[in-house]
Design a protein around this motif. Structure first.
Motif, short mmCIF file in Angstrom:
data_model
loop_
_atom_site.label_atom_id
_atom_site.label_comp_id
_atom_site.label_asym_id
_atom_site.label_seq_id
_atom_site.Cartn_x
_atom_site.Cartn_y
_atom_site.Cartn_z
N ALA A 244 0.98 -1.11 -0.02
CA ALA A 244 0.04 -0.08 0.01
C ALA A 244 0.88 1.23 -0.03
N ASN A 245 1.79 1.17 0.91
CA ASN A 245 2.83 2.31 0.97
C ASN A 245 3.54 2.78 -0.34
N ILE A 246 3.64 1.74 -1.29
CA ILE A 246 4.42 1.72 -2.63
C ILE A 246 3.65 2.86 -3.53
N GLU A 247 2.08 2.59 -3.31
CA GLU A 247 1.14 3.34 -4.19
C GLU A 247 1.40 4.54 -3.85
N ARG A 248 1.24 5.02 -2.42
CA ARG A 248 0.95 6.49 -2.13
C ARG A 248 2.30 7.23 -1.46
N ALA A 249 2.58 6.51 -0.43
CA ALA A 249 3.64 7.00 0.33
C ALA A 249 4.99 7.36 -0.37
N LEU A 250 5.50 6.40 -1.19
CA LEU A 250 6.95 6.50 -1.97
C LEU A 250 6.60 7.51 -2.92
N PRO A 251 5.59 7.65 -3.58
CA PRO A 251 5.60 8.85 -4.60
C PRO A 251 5.62 10.09 -3.78
N ALA A 252 5.11 10.37 -2.75
CA ALA A 252 4.94 11.73 -1.86
C ALA A 252 6.50 11.73 -1.60
N ALA A 253 7.14 10.72 -1.08
CA ALA A 253 8.57 10.81 -0.61
C ALA A 253 9.43 11.18 -1.71
N ARG A 254 9.22 10.95 -2.97
CA ARG A 254 9.93 11.06 -3.69
C ARG A 254 9.99 12.51 -4.17
N ALA A 255 8.53 13.00 -4.22
CA ALA A 255 8.15 14.30 -4.86
C ALA A 255 8.87 15.35 -3.94
N ASN A 256 9.31 14.95 -2.51
CA ASN A 256 9.64 16.08 -1.55
C ASN A 256 11.15 15.55 -1.02
N ASN A 257 11.70 14.59 -1.89
CA ASN A 257 13.02 14.24 -1.61
C ASN A 257 12.99 13.97 -0.05
N VAL A 258 12.16 13.14 0.26
CA VAL A 258 12.02 12.69 1.96
C VAL A 258 13.01 11.10 1.62
N GLY A 259 13.84 10.94 2.65
CA GLY A 259 14.71 9.72 2.75
C GLY A 259 13.60 8.59 3.43
N VAL A 260 13.68 7.55 2.82
CA VAL A 260 12.74 6.37 3.12
C VAL A 260 13.62 5.14 3.88
N ILE A 261 13.38 4.98 5.08
CA ILE A 261 13.91 3.62 5.66
C ILE A 261 12.69 2.60 5.60
N ALA A 262 12.94 1.48 4.90
CA ALA A 262 12.09 0.46 4.92
C ALA A 262 12.00 -0.52 6.13
N LYS A 263 10.96 -0.76 6.81
CA LYS A 263 10.74 -1.35 7.80
C LYS A 263 9.90 -2.61 7.39
N ARG A 264 10.29 -3.90 8.10
CA ARG A 264 9.60 -4.87 7.68
C ARG A 264 9.94 -5.49 6.25
N PRO A 265 11.12 -5.40 5.79
CA PRO A 265 11.30 -5.91 4.26
C PRO A 265 11.28 -7.13 3.88
N VAL A 266 11.35 -7.91 4.81
CA VAL A 266 11.20 -9.55 4.83
C VAL A 266 10.07 -10.11 5.40
N ALA A 267 8.89 -9.20 5.59
CA ALA A 267 7.57 -9.47 5.84
C ALA A 267 7.38 -10.67 7.04
N ASN A 268 8.44 -10.77 8.06
CA ASN A 268 8.65 -11.60 9.26
C ASN A 268 8.50 -12.92 8.56
N ALA A 269 9.31 -13.17 7.53
CA ALA A 269 9.47 -14.62 7.05
C ALA A 269 7.96 -15.24 6.95
N ALA A 270 7.25 -14.71 6.17
CA ALA A 270 5.66 -15.29 6.22
C ALA A 270 5.81 -16.49 5.44
N TRP A 271 6.83 -16.92 4.35
CA TRP A 271 6.83 -17.86 3.53
C TRP A 271 7.03 -19.20 4.52
N LYS A 272 7.43 -19.02 5.77
CA LYS A 272 7.80 -20.24 6.67
C LYS A 272 6.40 -20.66 7.28
#
Length: 306
Positions: free
Chosen positions: A177-205
């Protein structure tokens, strides 16, 4: 190790960062966590993320890594954790100001590179008191940069504010969801992005033998993973390579400067390092995963987990 610029802060950060939540909750693993983080710092990982709400985490970093303070970008989060001797409500100027001072004391440092408001709601952001307290702390030289940690509409709103320089937000193959809205807003205003939970808590397990501090997040991620019917082999990876596939998906978005992973396991730390060193997934694979997400029934209602 490669470095990326954290938006308009100008800070140079490694694409893999260390999330220090486990240092708070897995107290029996203190020595192993010290070993893991020392090893990561030795290999060039240079961003450490902690928070007041992780009991003992700021103190852990201060006690064990004050002598390496100049080797990493230090990020903390505050706003809704009580400070001893302060009776002010959450998100008030008084409490946020006290939290900054508490963080400096526990972390044994004279400045924080980044301090984030920790998942306050949209109304709190609009009120402005919490942000104002961090602006004051920046003016006083206690913090260098300020930002917001959160998701969805509040994350998008925060990125449009003049004083917000950094956004920490959920970005992974199950949290788009944040890819759709938050990331474009960050790009537009040169806000640095720290991605949390990048491995989705190993949901594949799957759900077997899963426990720990993120169990509620994990359950939702497992549900989404199962709904997508996604297989690593579809994208040229084995099931054992899911950590690499997941992390490199998150790093496939140019707005993301760094992705933080918290682990006390040396083997997992090595897997993450190796994955980050391979760089982002190709745009084609990223788009195929995104298309599968969008095609999954119900995914349109999947808000990012805060």
């Amino acid at each position: 190790m490669e470095q990326r610029t954290l938006g308009r802060t100008g800070l140079k950060v490694s694409p893999l960062g260390f999330g220090a939540a486990p240092a708070a909750f897995l107290k029996s693993d203190v020595e192993r966590t010290v070993t893991v983080l020392n090893s990561l710092l030795d290999t060039g990982v240079n961003l450490v993320d902690t928070a007041a709400v992780y009991p003992g985490s700021e103190e852990f970093i201060g006690n064990h890594f004050a002598d390496r303070r100049d080797e990493f970008v230090l990020v903390s989060k505050c706003g809704h954790t009580k400070v001893e001797g302060v009776s002010a409500p959450n998100w008030s100027r008084e409490l946020v100001s006290a939290a900054v001072d508490r963080a400096l004391r526990l972390l044994k440092t004279d400045r924080l590179d980044v301090m984030l408001l920790h998942s306050c709601d949209l109304d709190t952001l609009k009120k402005g008191d919490a942000i104002g307290a961090l602006v004051d702390a920046r003016k006083a030289g206690k913090i260098s940069h300020l930002g917001y940690s959160g998701d969805n509409e509040a994350a998008e709103y925060a990125c449009a504010l003049d004083d917000i320089e950094v956004l920490e937000t959920s970005v992974n193959y199950l949290d788009q969801a944040n890819i759709e809205r938050a990331l474009p807003a960050a790009r537009a205003n040169n806000v640095g992005v720290i991605a949390k939970r990048p491995v989705a808590n190993a949901a594949w397990k799957g759900a077997a033998d899963r426990a720990g501090i993120y169990v509620s997040y994990t359950k939702e991620y497992i549900r989404r993973h199962d709904a997508m019917k996604i297989q690593a082999q579809e994208y040229g990876f084995t099931e054992e390579q899911w950590p690499e596939l997941a992390l490199r998906f998150t790093l496939g978005f140019p707005e993301v400067s760094t992705a933080i992973v918290g682990t006390t396991n040396p083997e997992n730390a090595k897997i993450n390092l190796d994955a980050a060193a391979k760089g982002p997934l190709s745009g084609d694979i990223v788009e195929r995963i995104r298309a599968k997400y969008r095609a999954t029934s119900g995914s349109a209602s999947w808000t990012a987990q805060t």
